[in-house]
Design an enzyme around this catalytic site. Structure first.
Site, PDB file in Angstrom:
ATOM      1  N   ARG A 172       2.508  19.703  31.756  1.00 24.62           N
ATOM      2  CA  ARG A 172       2.576  19.623  30.300  1.00 24.62           C
ATOM      3  C   ARG A 172       3.288  20.833  29.705  1.00 24.62           C
ATOM      4  O   ARG A 172       3.670  20.824  28.535  1.00 24.62           O
ATOM      5  CB  ARG A 172       1.162  19.563  29.720  1.00 24.62           C
ATOM      6  CG  ARG A 172       0.405  18.333  30.132  1.00 24.62           C
ATOM      7  CD  ARG A 172      -1.065  18.505  29.889  1.00 24.62           C
ATOM      8  NE  ARG A 172      -1.401  18.415  28.485  1.00 24.62           N
ATOM      9  CZ  ARG A 172      -1.816  17.312  27.882  1.00 24.62           C
ATOM     10  NH1 ARG A 172      -1.934  16.202  28.560  1.00 24.62           N
ATOM     11  NH2 ARG A 172      -2.114  17.307  26.612  1.00 24.62           N
ATOM     12  N   TRP A 174      -0.011  26.897  25.861  1.00 25.58           N
ATOM     13  CA  TRP A 174       1.391  26.952  25.463  1.00 25.58           C
ATOM     14  C   TRP A 174       1.378  27.623  24.089  1.00 25.58           C
ATOM     15  O   TRP A 174       0.889  27.055  23.124  1.00 25.58           O
ATOM     16  CB  TRP A 174       1.963  25.536  25.392  1.00 25.58           C
ATOM     17  CG  TRP A 174       3.441  25.476  25.200  1.00 25.58           C
ATOM     18  CD1 TRP A 174       4.409  25.570  26.155  1.00 25.58           C
ATOM     19  CD2 TRP A 174       4.139  25.272  23.957  1.00 25.58           C
ATOM     20  NE1 TRP A 174       5.653  25.451  25.584  1.00 25.58           N
ATOM     21  CE2 TRP A 174       5.524  25.272  24.239  1.00 25.58           C
ATOM     22  CE3 TRP A 174       3.732  25.100  22.634  1.00 25.58           C
ATOM     23  CZ2 TRP A 174       6.497  25.096  23.266  1.00 25.58           C
ATOM     24  CZ3 TRP A 174       4.705  24.929  21.654  1.00 25.58           C
ATOM     25  CH2 TRP A 174       6.068  24.937  21.978  1.00 25.58           C
ATOM     26  N   ASN A 205      -7.227  23.173  22.349  1.00 24.27           N
ATOM     27  CA  ASN A 205      -5.862  22.658  22.348  1.00 24.27           C
ATOM     28  C   ASN A 205      -5.591  22.135  20.946  1.00 24.27           C
ATOM     29  O   ASN A 205      -6.398  21.374  20.426  1.00 24.27           O
ATOM     30  CB  ASN A 205      -5.797  21.524  23.401  1.00 24.27           C
ATOM     31  CG  ASN A 205      -4.520  20.722  23.350  1.00 24.27           C
ATOM     32  OD1 ASN A 205      -3.576  21.105  22.675  1.00 24.27           O
ATOM     33  ND2 ASN A 205      -4.491  19.622  24.063  1.00 24.27           N
ATOM     34  N   GLY A 206      -4.501  22.539  20.323  1.00 24.24           N
ATOM     35  CA  GLY A 206      -4.183  22.071  18.965  1.00 24.24           C
ATOM     36  C   GLY A 206      -3.852  23.254  18.073  1.00 24.24           C
ATOM     37  O   GLY A 206      -3.630  24.367  18.553  1.00 24.24           O
ATOM     38  N   GLU A 216      21.823  12.048  25.517  1.00 28.01           N
ATOM     39  CA  GLU A 216      20.755  12.207  26.503  1.00 28.01           C
ATOM     40  C   GLU A 216      21.223  13.096  27.665  1.00 28.01           C
ATOM     41  O   GLU A 216      20.489  13.969  28.132  1.00 28.01           O
ATOM     42  CB  GLU A 216      20.307  10.827  27.012  1.00 28.01           C
ATOM     43  CG  GLU A 216      19.326  10.834  28.168  1.00 28.01           C
ATOM     44  CD  GLU A 216      18.044  11.636  27.902  1.00 28.01           C
ATOM     45  OE1 GLU A 216      17.779  11.993  26.753  1.00 28.01           O
ATOM     46  OE2 GLU A 216      17.336  11.931  28.878  1.00 28.01           O
ATOM     47  N   LYS A 261      19.534  16.603  28.822  1.00 23.46           N
ATOM     48  CA  LYS A 261      19.057  16.829  30.191  1.00 23.46           C
ATOM     49  C   LYS A 261      19.619  18.133  30.736  1.00 23.46           C
ATOM     50  O   LYS A 261      18.917  18.944  31.315  1.00 23.46           O
ATOM     51  CB  LYS A 261      19.525  15.657  31.050  1.00 23.46           C
ATOM     52  CG  LYS A 261      18.667  14.951  31.964  1.00 23.46           C
ATOM     53  CD  LYS A 261      17.335  14.397  31.597  1.00 23.46           C
ATOM     54  CE  LYS A 261      16.613  14.869  30.401  1.00 23.46           C
ATOM     55  NZ  LYS A 261      15.756  14.002  29.687  1.00 23.46           N
ATOM     56  N   GLU A 287      18.247  21.385  28.797  1.00 19.78           N
ATOM     57  CA  GLU A 287      16.827  21.750  28.927  1.00 19.78           C
ATOM     58  C   GLU A 287      16.490  22.322  30.298  1.00 19.78           C
ATOM     59  O   GLU A 287      15.588  23.137  30.412  1.00 19.78           O
ATOM     60  CB  GLU A 287      15.904  20.588  28.568  1.00 19.78           C
ATOM     61  CG  GLU A 287      15.926  19.424  29.533  1.00 19.78           C
ATOM     62  CD  GLU A 287      15.021  18.278  29.101  1.00 19.78           C
ATOM     63  OE1 GLU A 287      13.915  18.530  28.624  1.00 19.78           O
ATOM     64  OE2 GLU A 287      15.438  17.120  29.261  1.00 19.78           O
ATOM     65  N   HIS A 289      37.056  16.754  14.399  1.00 20.35           N
ATOM     66  CA  HIS A 289      36.697  17.147  13.028  1.00 20.35           C
ATOM     67  C   HIS A 289      35.974  18.489  12.991  1.00 20.35           C
ATOM     68  O   HIS A 289      35.279  18.791  12.033  1.00 20.35           O
ATOM     69  CB  HIS A 289      35.858  16.044  12.372  1.00 20.35           C
ATOM     70  CG  HIS A 289      36.610  14.768  12.209  1.00 20.35           C
ATOM     71  ND1 HIS A 289      37.637  14.606  11.303  1.00 20.35           N
ATOM     72  CD2 HIS A 289      36.541  13.601  12.900  1.00 20.35           C
ATOM     73  CE1 HIS A 289      38.139  13.398  11.405  1.00 20.35           C
ATOM     74  NE2 HIS A 289      37.493  12.758  12.382  1.00 20.35           N
TER      75      HIS A 289
HETATM   76  C1  F6R Z   1      13.313  15.660  27.398  1.00 20.84           C
HETATM   77  C2  F6R Z   1      11.953  15.327  27.060  1.00 20.84           C
HETATM   78  C3  F6R Z   1      11.532  15.450  25.652  1.00 20.84           C
HETATM   79  C4  F6R Z   1      10.631  14.271  25.271  1.00 20.84           C
HETATM   80  C5  F6R Z   1      10.072  14.452  23.854  1.00 20.84           C
HETATM   81  C6  F6R Z   1       9.236  13.272  23.430  1.00 20.84           C
HETATM   82  O1  F6R Z   1      13.559  15.463  28.746  1.00 20.84           O
HETATM   83  O2  F6R Z   1      11.176  14.968  27.899  1.00 20.84           O
HETATM   84  O3  F6R Z   1      12.625  15.509  24.800  1.00 20.84           O
HETATM   85  O4  F6R Z   1      11.363  13.102  25.368  1.00 20.84           O
HETATM   86  O5  F6R Z   1       9.286  15.608  23.808  1.00 20.84           O
HETATM   87  O6  F6R Z   1       8.168  13.062  24.283  1.00 20.84           O
HETATM   88  P1  F6R Z   1       7.438  11.686  24.376  1.00 20.84           P
HETATM   89  O7  F6R Z   1       8.395  10.676  24.891  1.00 20.84           O
HETATM   90  O8  F6R Z   1       6.294  11.913  25.303  1.00 20.84           O
HETATM   91  O9  F6R Z   1       7.003  11.339  22.984  1.00 20.84           O
END
Ligand code: F6R
Length: 601
Positions: free
Chosen positions: A27, A73, A99-100, A478, A482, A485, A501
């Site tokens: 996570r 986190w 958490n939150g 996308e 990828k 990140e 542009h």
């Molecule tokens: C990129 C990635 C994130 C998730 C985003 C939404 O590889 O995994 O951009 O796509 O945080 O997450 P979900 O799909 O779980 O709502």
């Protein structure tokens, strides 16, 4: 993002909690901690960094049968040992993980805790200090002090509390953040998601917002906001524990990329009935048919799938669609149509930005459908309907198989709607997904070539551009997400015609530009755009589809139906991102600063 585990049983909690935290690692986190109850009280261990460091620090820990654990986190306060959870009350009697985000923590601190010196910079610490205050000064029992404290909090929380004076009990509270209680014989557990505690049980009970739970090894009592006892059936989490292990793969991401042909075939099986027709809940079919406009709400990769979904639904089912970034929609809702249907796309089903929108549109009385990989998740439970993507647990932070699975389900939904509307469709979606799976398979055999391309183009570069048009543009977004990140290369996906542009100013001698051309109406235009960047020194990597290929193309994807090309063209992009990150020495499965399940806004 933050994850919680708790254990009340008879075995030594240390190892079970550590294993649970390891299963929450995916996570995303930057510190971790555990509180253990043993013969002489509650002992807290917490460390900045990886769980392996926490494990080492617990070498001498005395085992105990009750404990709570946390991966943090950072949101309020830097990642550090002092800000890591668990946090303790001033006297050390109460110990808590959370958490939150507590939105009104400064107010609570000012109003109730002005005389208490905080040890950490977190929003969490006020919870545990306030519980102690109510217990000490107002003579409240722990349950009452906990309930009173929770009632004062604004924001999101999943929280677990230990009281040194009641060492066999874990007090649990939940609002907006995910939390489950797991049941077993003489053992009960607490977890942010089922995967974390599969080593103990696969039987879980959902906890609803505002509820509190009193957990001991022999008993689980769920209580409503008012303190009334709630009864709720448990469910069996259908997760195979081998799905959450890497096996012989060096990284989850590689495993998950390679699982995509299997996922496609799995989706075909799950969505086909014995007469080879699409199997879909009649209520979902009707909800889509009733919609005069569909609003797709999602974040990140799921948003990118939603862009493709828009094209599919509009072209196949002829219903207008808007795809929105959840966090933008949340505070800037556009004028809605008369009968909208909201489709939430979320791998985890926990994304807080999406949930915020879901809550708002439900209040407005609109119908909602969640497309998710986790059917028991918050977005799935709270929407009117759910479509499951059947990709199996996705552990790597970078989403791969969930993305293609989301698009496959959107394609099936589009065709189902079209057929229900009497629109003639000249292809069978299941057959097309079979063709897609076979086309994906081909790339599994070409990994070495793709690895070489990653070396040639991306080993040292500072930035990289992906350009495409139409569906290809969405795949480029996308692909660039990828790459950036996991490899930290500055990467951008652009519409091929838009580059000139402004963005073309960034093209220098040797800048890698990946061009994607699979769409009949625009593939030649895209080649023109590639010529423009090559003329300015770009290092081109051209990807096309059989039928549109040219001699210098580096990758040619097998011929598939035009609307299904994103499911195939993204595969080489995923491999290239993976190998680029690997060769640059990055932590592929756990990229810096990122969380898999983004449970705060
Ligand atoms: C990129 C990635 C994130 C998730 C985003 C939404 O590889 O995994 O951009 O796509 O945080 O997450 P979900 O799909 O779980 O709502």
């Amino acid at each position: 993002m933050c994850g919680i585990v708790g254990y009340a049983g008879t075995a030594a909690a240390n190892e079970i909690l550590l294993k649970g935290l390891e299963r929450l690692e995916y996570r995303g986190y930057d510190s971790a901690g555990i509180a253990l109850v043993n013969g002489d009280g509650v002992h807290v261990y917490k460390e900045k960094g990886r769980i392996a460091i926490l494990r080492d620090s617990m070498d001498q820990a005395q085992p105990g049968p009750v404990g709570i654990g946390h991966t943090r986190w950072a949101t309020h306060g830097a990642p550090s040992q002092v800000n890591a959870h668990p946090h303790q009350s001033r006297s050390g009697r109460f110990t808590l993980v959370h958490n939150g985000v507590i939105e009104n923590y400064e107010y609570v601190q000012r109003e109730y805790l002005a005389d208490v010196e905080m040890v950490s910079d977190t929003d969490t610490e006020i919870i545990v200090q306030l519980i102690e205050k109510f217990a000490n000064e107002d003579g409240m029992q722990t349950e009452e002090a906990f309930r009173k404290t929770l009632s004062l909090l604004k924001g999101s929380y999943a929280t677990a509390l230990l009281d040194e004076l009641n060492p066999e009990t874990i007090y649990v509270g939940k609002n907006k953040s995910p939390l489950l209680v797991g049941l077993a014989d003489g053992v009960n557990v607490v977890a942010s998601d089922a995967m974390a505690m599969l080593q103990v049980t696969n039987e879980f009970v959902e906890i609803m917002d505002g509820e509190m739970v009193i957990v001991t090894r022999d008993d689980v009592q769920i209580k409503s906001v008012d303190g009334d006892t709630v009864t709720r059936d448990s469910y069996i989490a259908e997760i195979d524990s081998t799905d959450i292990e890497k096996g012989t793969y060096p990284h989850f991401m590689l495993k998950e990329i390679e699982e995509q042909p299997f996922t496609m075939r799995n989706i075909i099986t799950k969505y086909k009935d014995e007469n080879e027709n699409i199997k879909l809940d009649e209520h979902i079919r009707q909800a889509v048919l009733d919609a005069d406009r569909i609003y797709i709400i999602a974040a990140g990769t799921s948003f990118n799938a939603g862009l493709v979904g828009k094209e599919m639904i509009e072209k196949i089912a002829q219903i207008p669609v808007e795809t929105h970034i959840a966090s933008e929609f949340l505070y800037n809702m556009p004028i809605l149509s008369q009968n909208p249907l909201f489709i939430f796309i979320s791998q985890s089903g926990e994304t807080a930005d999406c949930r915020g929108v879901l809550v708002n549109v439900k209040e407005l009385g609109h119908k909602t459908l969640t497309i998710t990989n986790v059917p028991g998740s918050t977005l799935s439970r709270e929407a009117d309907y759910t479509l499951h993507t059947y990709a199996g647990p996705e552990i790597a932070v970078a989403s791969t198989k969930a993305y293609t699975a989301q698009m496959a389900v959107l394609a099936i939904l589009s065709v189902d709607t079209a057929r229900a509307k009497g629109i003639e469709i000249d292809f069978d979606p299941m057959q097309q997904l079979g063709i897609v799976a076979n086309a994906m398979d081909i790339f599994m055999e070409k990994k070495d070539e793709l690895e070489q391309m990653a070396r040639d183009y991306l080993s040292v570069t500072r930035n990289c551009f992906y350009i495409g048009r139409g569906m290809d543009y969405h795949v480029c977004m996308e692909a660039s997400l990828k790459l950036k990140e996991i490899s930290y290369i500055q990467a951008e996906g652009f519409a091929g015609g838009e580059l000139k542009h402004g963005t073309i100013a960034l093209i220098e001698e040797g800048t890698p530009v990946v061009g994607l051309a699979t769409q009949e109406s625009v593939h030649l235009n895209l080649r023109g755009n590639m010529k423009e960047v090559v003329a300015r020194g770009a290092n081109p990597l051209m990807i096309s589809m059989e039928g549109f290929e040219e001699a210098d193309d580096k990758i040619v994807i097998p011929r598939v139906h035009e609307l299904f090309t994103p499911l195939v063209s993204v595969i080489p992009m995923q491999f290239i991102a993976y190998y680029a990150a690997l060769h640059r020495g990055c932590d592929v499965d756990k990229p810096r600063n990122l969380a898999k399940s983004v449970t705060v806004e």
